[in-house]
Design an enzyme around this catalytic site. Structure first.
Site, PDB file in Angstrom:
ATOM      1  N   SER A 180       0.733  -1.118   0.065  1.00 30.15           N
ATOM      2  CA  SER A 180       0.144  -0.110   0.000  1.00 30.15           C
ATOM      3  C   SER A 180       0.731   1.282  -0.188  1.00 30.15           C
ATOM      4  O   SER A 180       0.343   2.409  -0.467  1.00 30.15           O
ATOM      5  CB  SER A 180      -1.088  -0.166   1.216  1.00 30.15           C
ATOM      6  OG  SER A 180      -0.287  -0.261   2.378  1.00 30.15           O
ATOM      7  N   HIS A 208      -5.274  -3.071  -2.881  1.00 31.53           N
ATOM      8  CA  HIS A 208      -4.933  -2.272  -3.973  1.00 31.53           C
ATOM      9  C   HIS A 208      -5.013  -2.913  -5.380  1.00 31.53           C
ATOM     10  O   HIS A 208      -4.519  -2.191  -5.920  1.00 31.53           O
ATOM     11  CB  HIS A 208      -3.736  -1.339  -3.805  1.00 31.53           C
ATOM     12  CG  HIS A 208      -3.822  -0.752  -2.305  1.00 31.53           C
ATOM     13  ND1 HIS A 208      -4.289   0.583  -2.270  1.00 31.53           N
ATOM     14  CD2 HIS A 208      -3.599  -1.095  -0.967  1.00 31.53           C
ATOM     15  CE1 HIS A 208      -4.330   1.022  -1.115  1.00 31.53           C
ATOM     16  NE2 HIS A 208      -3.924   0.083  -0.243  1.00 31.53           N
ATOM     17  N   LYS A 240     -11.945   1.282  -2.113  1.00 35.04           N
ATOM     18  CA  LYS A 240     -10.786   1.626  -2.852  1.00 35.04           C
ATOM     19  C   LYS A 240     -11.282   1.821  -4.654  1.00 35.04           C
ATOM     20  O   LYS A 240     -11.813   2.571  -4.921  1.00 35.04           O
ATOM     21  CB  LYS A 240      -9.469   1.060  -2.738  1.00 35.04           C
ATOM     22  CG  LYS A 240      -8.951   0.972  -1.259  1.00 35.04           C
ATOM     23  CD  LYS A 240      -7.702   0.362  -0.919  1.00 35.04           C
ATOM     24  CE  LYS A 240      -7.607   0.065   0.458  1.00 35.04           C
ATOM     25  NZ  LYS A 240      -7.614   1.247   1.428  1.00 35.04           N
TER      26      LYS A 240
HETATM   27  C1  LIG Z   1      -3.572  -3.404   2.042  1.00 35.11           C
HETATM   28  C2  LIG Z   1      -4.722  -2.902   2.751  1.00 35.11           C
HETATM   29  N1  LIG Z   1      -5.304  -3.771   3.490  1.00 35.11           N
HETATM   30  C3  LIG Z   1      -6.531  -3.508   4.240  1.00 35.11           C
HETATM   31  C4  LIG Z   1      -6.942  -2.159   4.530  1.00 35.11           C
HETATM   32  C5  LIG Z   1      -7.842  -1.772   5.050  1.00 35.11           C
HETATM   33  O1  LIG Z   1      -9.120  -1.625   4.300  1.00 35.11           O
HETATM   34  P1  LIG Z   1     -10.294  -0.740   4.699  1.00 35.11           P
HETATM   35  O2  LIG Z   1      -9.741   1.062   4.531  1.00 35.11           O
HETATM   36  O3  LIG Z   1     -11.415  -1.269   3.981  1.00 35.11           O
HETATM   37  O4  LIG Z   1     -10.383  -0.978   6.323  1.00 35.11           O
HETATM   38  C6  LIG Z   1      -5.979  -1.031   3.581  1.00 35.11           C
HETATM   39  C7  LIG Z   1      -6.309   0.220   3.516  1.00 35.11           C
HETATM   40  O5  LIG Z   1      -7.227   0.837   4.214  1.00 35.11           O
HETATM   41  C8  LIG Z   1      -4.942  -1.896   2.836  1.00 35.11           C
HETATM   42  O6  LIG Z   1      -4.093  -0.577   2.181  1.00 35.11           O
END
Ligand SMILES: Cc1ncc(COP(=O)(O)O)c(C=O)c1O
Length: 386
Positions: A180, A208, A240
């Site tokens: 990320s 992502h 996203k």
């Molecule tokens: C790799 C990754 N996993 C999980 C999440 C968590 O997802 P959410 O924003 O839906 O809680 C994110 C970003 O927020 C992320 O970048």
């Protein structure tokens, strides 16, 4: 933190001094690349709305119609009366799209990761994590009580050694599909081989990649042709590229049924609004049909990398919409971000603990709604302030 206000104040003051203080900014109007934030009109390179669906009129209309038909709140958890026909249909469509037998919706990616790892892993187990994995995956390991073994980023030799040395019976390899804060991809083919050799679970977090990678947007699974056998636990988010919010886990009927019985962040929470599920279903249709969004994105990524090549930036290797420029110190990253803002360009400075110490960076994210001219503006501003 001790219950002592003077200590809390001192801690906050130190955060400010270290340029680590986190602040919210206020957006007015729709989520789009031309954003009004803290009263200023900016060209934003910060959102994860990679395909530009968060404010698409069809998705908005679907949400409105969903709310008209089903109301706003789900009223209860999935196992009481919160599970709606729209949730069920969405789960079915997500399973079909990812080539899995079943899928389970969660209210966020953070909750999905906690749900899967704590359901599958316990005190006598080991979870192997890439050093750059997302915080939700690290927290999930901690909450599960299992032993967390971290390996250097994408270092398969090190992971192999650690797996070979492990005496634990139940093991899991956990990885971001697209990292990320760096934008590069996991070495998933090698990870699948290792998981097979060491009889480990794989949990792939495609937050992502889903919507963006693969010919039809079904993520890293589609790009690499990975079956349910290869990657038994697949997680992706819906906030996203899908542009709404929430997440899902997809896998075999057996594994999903087990999660339904055991995943506490799914069991003990109010189901998300059925109207959101209606909006996600509409967005998913466009993810699958609008190839032009992925094509445009890939053209913009190419343009950005080509035009910054001569600037001497410390730009990480990435073919995804996440493009990170390493700056190093926290205050330098903030200074550059503030400079860009003077030009009307919003790029956030990402600092520790989100990224390792000494690697503060500008995290630039591209969207299919950016234009070629937007990239020209961004590159010129980077040239001026970096
Ligand atoms: C790799 C990754 N996993 C999980 C999440 C968590 O997802 P959410 O924003 O839906 O809680 C994110 C970003 O927020 C992320 O970048």
């Amino acid at each position: 933190m001790e219950r002592n206000d003077a200590k809390i104040k001192a801690w906050l003051a130190q955060r400010e001094l270290d340029c680590l203080y986190r602040k919210t900014r206020q957006v007015i109007g729709k989520q789009q690349v031309n954003l009004t934030i803290d009263g200023q009109q900016v060209l934003s390179f910060c959102s994860n709305d990679y395909l530009g669906l968060a404010s698409h009129s069809k998705v908005i209309k679907a949400l409105q119609e969903g709310a008209e038909k089903y109301g706003v709140g789900s009223g209860a958890s999935h196992l009481v009366t919160g599970h709606h026909y729209e949730h069920e249909e969405l789960e079915r469509e997500l399973a079909e799209f990812t080539g899995r037998e079943a899928a389970l919706l969660f209210s966020s990616g953070y909750m999905a990761n906690i749900g899967v790892v704590t359901a599958m892993m316990g005190r006598s187990d080991s979870v192997f994590q890439d050093r750059l994995n997302h915080a939700s995956l690290l927290d999930a390991s901690g909450l599960s009580g299992s032993k967390m073994i971290r390996y250097p980023h994408n270092n398969m030799a090190s992971l192999t050694k650690k797996l070979a040395m492990s005496a634990t019976k139940n093991t899991m390899i956990v990885t971001d599909a697209v990292f990320s804060m760096d934008g590069d991809k996991a070495n998933i083919i090698e990870l699948v081989k290792l998981a097979h050799d060491y009889k480990a679970w794989i949990l792939l977090d495609d937050a992502h990649g889903f919507g963006v990678l693969g010919d039809h947007g079904a993520g890293l699974l589609e790009e690499k042709g990975l079956s349910q056998q290869d990657v038994p636990l697949y997680m992706a988010t819906l906030g996203k590229a899908i542009g709404v919010s929430g997440a899902f886990v997809a896998g075999s009927q057996l594994h999903i049924e087990y999660l339904r019985q055991q995943a506490r962040p799914w069991i003990y929470t109010t189901a998300s609004s059925p109207a959101l599920a209606t909006a996600i279903r509409q967005s998913l249709k466009m993810v699958r049909s609008d190839d032009w969004r992925r094509e445009k994105l890939s053209d913009l990524i190419f343009q950005f990398r080509r035009d910054t090549a001569s600037l001497g930036l410390n730009l990480l290797d990435s073919t995804t919409p996440i493009q990170a420029v390493i700056v190093g110190s926290n205050n330098k990253a903030i200074e550059i971000s503030q400079g860009l803002l003077k030009e009307g360009i919003l790029v956030t400075a990402i600092r520790p603990p989100t990224v390792p110490k000494g690697t503060a960076r500008l995290r630039i994210t591209l969207s299919a709604l950016h234009s070629e001219e937007d990239i020209v503006r961004l590159v010129a501003a980077l040239d001026k302030y970096l």
